[in-house]
Design an enzyme around this catalytic site. Structure first.
Site, short mmCIF file in Angstrom:
data_model
loop_
_atom_site.label_atom_id
_atom_site.label_comp_id
_atom_site.label_asym_id
_atom_site.label_seq_id
_atom_site.Cartn_x
_atom_site.Cartn_y
_atom_site.Cartn_z
N LYS A 214 -10.50 0.62 -1.56
CA LYS A 214 -10.15 0.38 -0.15
C LYS A 214 -10.47 1.30 0.63
O LYS A 214 -9.82 2.58 0.55
CB LYS A 214 -8.64 -0.24 0.20
CG LYS A 214 -8.39 -0.73 1.46
CD LYS A 214 -7.02 -1.11 1.85
CE LYS A 214 -6.70 -1.30 3.23
NZ LYS A 214 -5.25 -1.83 3.56
N ASP B 139 1.04 -0.97 -0.22
CA ASP B 139 0.05 0.06 -0.14
C ASP B 139 1.03 1.10 0.07
O ASP B 139 1.46 1.58 0.93
CB ASP B 139 -0.89 -0.08 1.31
CG ASP B 139 -1.96 -1.02 1.31
OD1 ASP B 139 -2.99 -1.03 1.82
OD2 ASP B 139 -1.83 -1.98 0.55
N LYS C 91 -6.98 3.69 -2.28
CA LYS C 91 -7.32 3.32 -0.88
C LYS C 91 -7.24 4.94 -0.26
O LYS C 91 -6.83 5.75 -0.83
CB LYS C 91 -6.03 2.77 -0.47
CG LYS C 91 -6.23 2.67 1.30
CD LYS C 91 -4.98 1.74 1.55
CE LYS C 91 -4.84 1.83 3.28
NZ LYS C 91 -3.72 1.13 3.68
#
Ligand SMILES: O=C[C@H](O)COP(=O)(O)O
Length: 247
Positions: free
Chosen positions: A196, A105, A167
């Site tokens: 996400k 990430d 995200k």
């Protein structure tokens, strides 16, 4: 919320299904070795889809959660500011994969995004996508720092970058991701990338709303994630209703 119901939504989520949507995490500066060991135990007990820790703890987490189990392990790149050079981000991402991470990430370069230097932002992301392919990359926008226009621009870049997910947050800012933020992102990216939702997500109601809007993964700290799974199990029939309610 609109009255639209997305096709393909689950009718409901039971505790194990909910855990299979959540990356649990111990990614704050103060998290200790014992927090990582607790994270691994809880991940295995509840079947969370992934467990994320800061880079220096990834080797320990890999030793605690065998590859090929129900829980993948992941780590962050350029975290939490996003201001690292592209060279540093790519090298850090490769190091995470070498240490056993199955997901990465990365933080978007917030300063360049806010400066309108979109070419830099895209090249930064593409370099990390290419450095770790085929390991999936999620790109964190950190909504707390962005205007709606910047969120749209960032999400659009991520959608075209080869990353697997956009995200929303690191969990390092006081503001929480909201269903309104998610609607803005989903309206921008469509089905080009998965979404996400992470950062301050604290209720089953918020999770249900976000699933209805198209979120397929959540990032939630260990303590809250376990509590939410237990709340889900305690609902009537052990079920969190999803598709029966309009977003
Ligand atoms: O994925 C980011 C963090 O895990 C979110 O942490 P938080 O639930 O403490 O906001």
């Amino acid at each position: 919320m609109s009255t639209s119901i997305r096709p393909g939504l689950p009718a409901h989520l039971e505790a194990r299904n909910l855990a299979a949507l959540i990356d649990i995490s111990a990614v704050q500066a103060f998290h200790r070795e014992e927090d990582v060991r607790e994270l691994a135990r809880i991940a295995a007990e509840h079947g969370f889809i992934a467990a994320h820790v800061l880079p220096h703890f990834v080797p320990l987490l890999r030793s605690l959660l065998p590859r090929g189990g129900a829980t993948m392990i992941g780590g962050p790149v350029g975290f939490p500011s996003g201001g690292h050079t592209t060279r540093t981000k790519a090298a850090e991402a490769v190091g995470l994969v070498v240490d056993g991470a199955e997901e990465v990430d990365m933080m978007i370069n917030v300063g360049r995004l806010k400066s309108g230097d979109l070419a830099y932002v895209e090249a930064d992301i593409r370099a990390v996508v290419e450095a770790i392919a085929p390991v999936p990359l999620k790109v964190i926008l950190e909504l707390a720092h962005l205007t709606d226009e910047e969120i749209r621009a960032g999400a659009k870049i991520v959608a075209g970058s080869g990353a697997a997910f956009v995200k929303t947050g690191t969990g390092w800012t006081p503001s929480a991701t909201t269903p309104e933020n998610i609607r803005l992102i989903v309206d921008t990216v469509g089905d080009a990338v998965e979404v996400k939702a992470s950062g301050g997500i604290r209720s089953l109601e918020t999770i249900a709303d976000m699933v209805r809007l198209g979120v397929t993964r959540f990032g939630i700290n260990t303590k809250v994630a376990v509590d939410l799974v237990r709340q889900c199990a305690a609902l009537p029939g052990g079920r969190l209703e999803i598709a029966g309610v309009a977003a």
